[in-house]
Design a protein around this motif. Structure first.
Motif, short mmCIF file in Angstrom:
data_model
loop_
_atom_site.label_atom_id
_atom_site.label_comp_id
_atom_site.label_asym_id
_atom_site.label_seq_id
_atom_site.Cartn_x
_atom_site.Cartn_y
_atom_site.Cartn_z
N CYS A 78 58.79 -40.45 -3.19
CA CYS A 78 58.76 -39.42 -4.23
C CYS A 78 57.38 -39.26 -4.85
O CYS A 78 57.17 -38.38 -5.70
CB CYS A 78 59.79 -39.73 -5.31
SG CYS A 78 59.52 -41.33 -6.12
N ASN A 79 56.43 -40.09 -4.46
CA ASN A 79 55.07 -39.97 -4.97
C ASN A 79 54.29 -38.99 -4.11
O ASN A 79 53.67 -39.36 -3.11
CB ASN A 79 54.38 -41.33 -4.97
CG ASN A 79 54.89 -42.24 -6.07
OD1 ASN A 79 55.65 -41.81 -6.94
ND2 ASN A 79 54.49 -43.50 -6.04
N VAL A 80 54.34 -37.72 -4.50
CA VAL A 80 53.66 -36.67 -3.74
C VAL A 80 52.17 -36.68 -4.02
O VAL A 80 51.35 -36.59 -3.12
CB VAL A 80 54.26 -35.29 -4.08
CG1 VAL A 80 53.55 -34.18 -3.31
CG2 VAL A 80 55.76 -35.27 -3.78
N ASN A 81 51.82 -36.77 -5.29
CA ASN A 81 50.41 -36.86 -5.69
C ASN A 81 50.36 -37.52 -7.07
O ASN A 81 51.37 -38.04 -7.54
CB ASN A 81 49.73 -35.48 -5.67
CG ASN A 81 50.48 -34.46 -6.52
OD1 ASN A 81 50.86 -34.73 -7.66
ND2 ASN A 81 50.71 -33.27 -5.96
N ASN A 91 49.85 -28.11 -14.66
CA ASN A 91 49.42 -27.20 -13.58
C ASN A 91 49.96 -27.69 -12.23
O ASN A 91 49.21 -27.92 -11.27
CB ASN A 91 47.89 -27.10 -13.55
CG ASN A 91 47.44 -25.87 -12.77
OD1 ASN A 91 48.24 -24.98 -12.44
ND2 ASN A 91 46.14 -25.83 -12.44
N ILE A 92 51.27 -27.85 -12.18
CA ILE A 92 51.95 -28.43 -11.02
C ILE A 92 51.62 -27.68 -9.74
O ILE A 92 51.33 -28.28 -8.69
CB ILE A 92 53.48 -28.43 -11.23
CG1 ILE A 92 53.85 -29.30 -12.44
CG2 ILE A 92 54.21 -28.91 -9.98
CD1 ILE A 92 53.56 -30.76 -12.26
N LEU A 93 51.69 -26.36 -9.77
CA LEU A 93 51.49 -25.57 -8.54
C LEU A 93 50.13 -25.81 -7.92
O LEU A 93 49.99 -25.85 -6.70
CB LEU A 93 51.70 -24.09 -8.85
CG LEU A 93 53.11 -23.68 -9.27
CD1 LEU A 93 53.18 -22.18 -9.58
CD2 LEU A 93 54.12 -24.03 -8.17
N ALA A 94 49.12 -26.00 -8.77
CA ALA A 94 47.77 -26.23 -8.25
C ALA A 94 47.68 -27.56 -7.52
O ALA A 94 46.85 -27.73 -6.61
CB ALA A 94 46.75 -26.17 -9.38
N THR A 95 48.52 -28.53 -7.89
CA THR A 95 48.47 -29.84 -7.23
C THR A 95 49.23 -29.84 -5.92
O THR A 95 49.08 -30.75 -5.10
CB THR A 95 49.08 -30.93 -8.14
OG1 THR A 95 50.50 -30.72 -8.27
CG2 THR A 95 48.44 -30.90 -9.51
N LEU A 96 50.05 -28.82 -5.69
CA LEU A 96 50.87 -28.76 -4.48
C LEU A 96 50.27 -27.88 -3.39
O LEU A 96 50.60 -28.04 -2.22
CB LEU A 96 52.28 -28.26 -4.82
CG LEU A 96 53.11 -29.14 -5.76
CD1 LEU A 96 54.42 -28.46 -6.09
CD2 LEU A 96 53.35 -30.52 -5.14
N PHE A 97 49.45 -26.93 -3.82
CA PHE A 97 48.90 -25.97 -2.81
C PHE A 97 47.37 -25.99 -2.84
O PHE A 97 46.75 -26.35 -3.81
CB PHE A 97 49.40 -24.54 -3.11
CG PHE A 97 50.89 -24.44 -3.13
CD1 PHE A 97 51.61 -24.43 -1.94
CD2 PHE A 97 51.59 -24.37 -4.32
CE1 PHE A 97 52.99 -24.32 -1.94
CE2 PHE A 97 52.97 -24.27 -4.32
CZ PHE A 97 53.67 -24.25 -3.13
#
Length: 202
Positions: free
Chosen positions: A52-55, A196-202
């Protein structure tokens, strides 16, 4: 002496509520089990790589290690393992056309109120104090909110809180999806604005 109003004889629990309770309870159990296993893995190996540790922002390790992760003196997921079976059982009982007394619905609703309050507290602790959005915790947020809203509206419409609130329940019944979405927006909107979750995923 407090008198609990009787349920309207014509009140019927829709199958939609039963399905939401069953699916929500099972998904909540899944998330609780996964978090419990992650907690055990960290106890065995503090440097374990959790799925579950994506970043650095989207992860559950920090939540598990924080004091908020063991509010009652034991890991929060254990509380989930203890309580999420309840909505599953109630959901299947409703499908089997079981009828519950008014006091039961009051207790069940009180449990749901505690659950949703705890969920919002944990969510904001995670976002604003720990600085993360835990994936498995997010699944718990997602299933708890609609269960609480639908049980509460069901009880209002059944007349368990009096005629005035029964009419209120009837009036907001069609707004349940929007109320649930509003709950999601509060939590995940705050996560996006703060982390800023989206910035960390894409």
């Amino acid at each position: 002496m407090v008198t609990i109003p009787a349920e309207r004889p014509e009140a019927r629990t829709p199958y939609a509520l039963a399905v939401v309770l069953i699916v929500g309870g099972l998904l909540g159990l899944l998330a609780s089990f996964a978090l419990t296993m992650d907690d055990i893995n960290l106890l065995k190996n503090p440097d374990a790589a959790l799925s579950c540790n994506v970043n650095a922002v989207v992860n559950c390790g920090k939540n598990i290690d924080s004091w908020q992760g063991s509010v009652f003196g034991f890991p929060n997921p254990i509380l989930g393992l203890m309580t999420f079976p309840a909505p599953v059982v109630v959901g299947f009982a409703l499908i089997a056309r079981a009828r519950f007394a008014a006091w039961f619905w009051w207790i069940f609703n009180a449990g749901m109120l505690f659950a949703v309050s705890f969920v919002f507290w944990l969510a904001f602790q995670s976002i604003f104090d720990i600085g993360t959005l835990c994936p498995w915790c997010s699944l718990v947020y997602v299933v708890t909110i609609p269960m609480f809203v639908m049980v509460t509206v069901r009880n209002l419409r059944a007349g368990l809180a009096g005629d005035a609130l029964r009419r209120f329940g009837d009036a907001i019944a069609g707004w349940v999806p929007l109320i649930v979405i509003a709950g999601y927006v509060i939590i995940f909107g705050a996560a996006q604005l703060q982390l800023n979750i989206l910035a960390t995923l894409f």
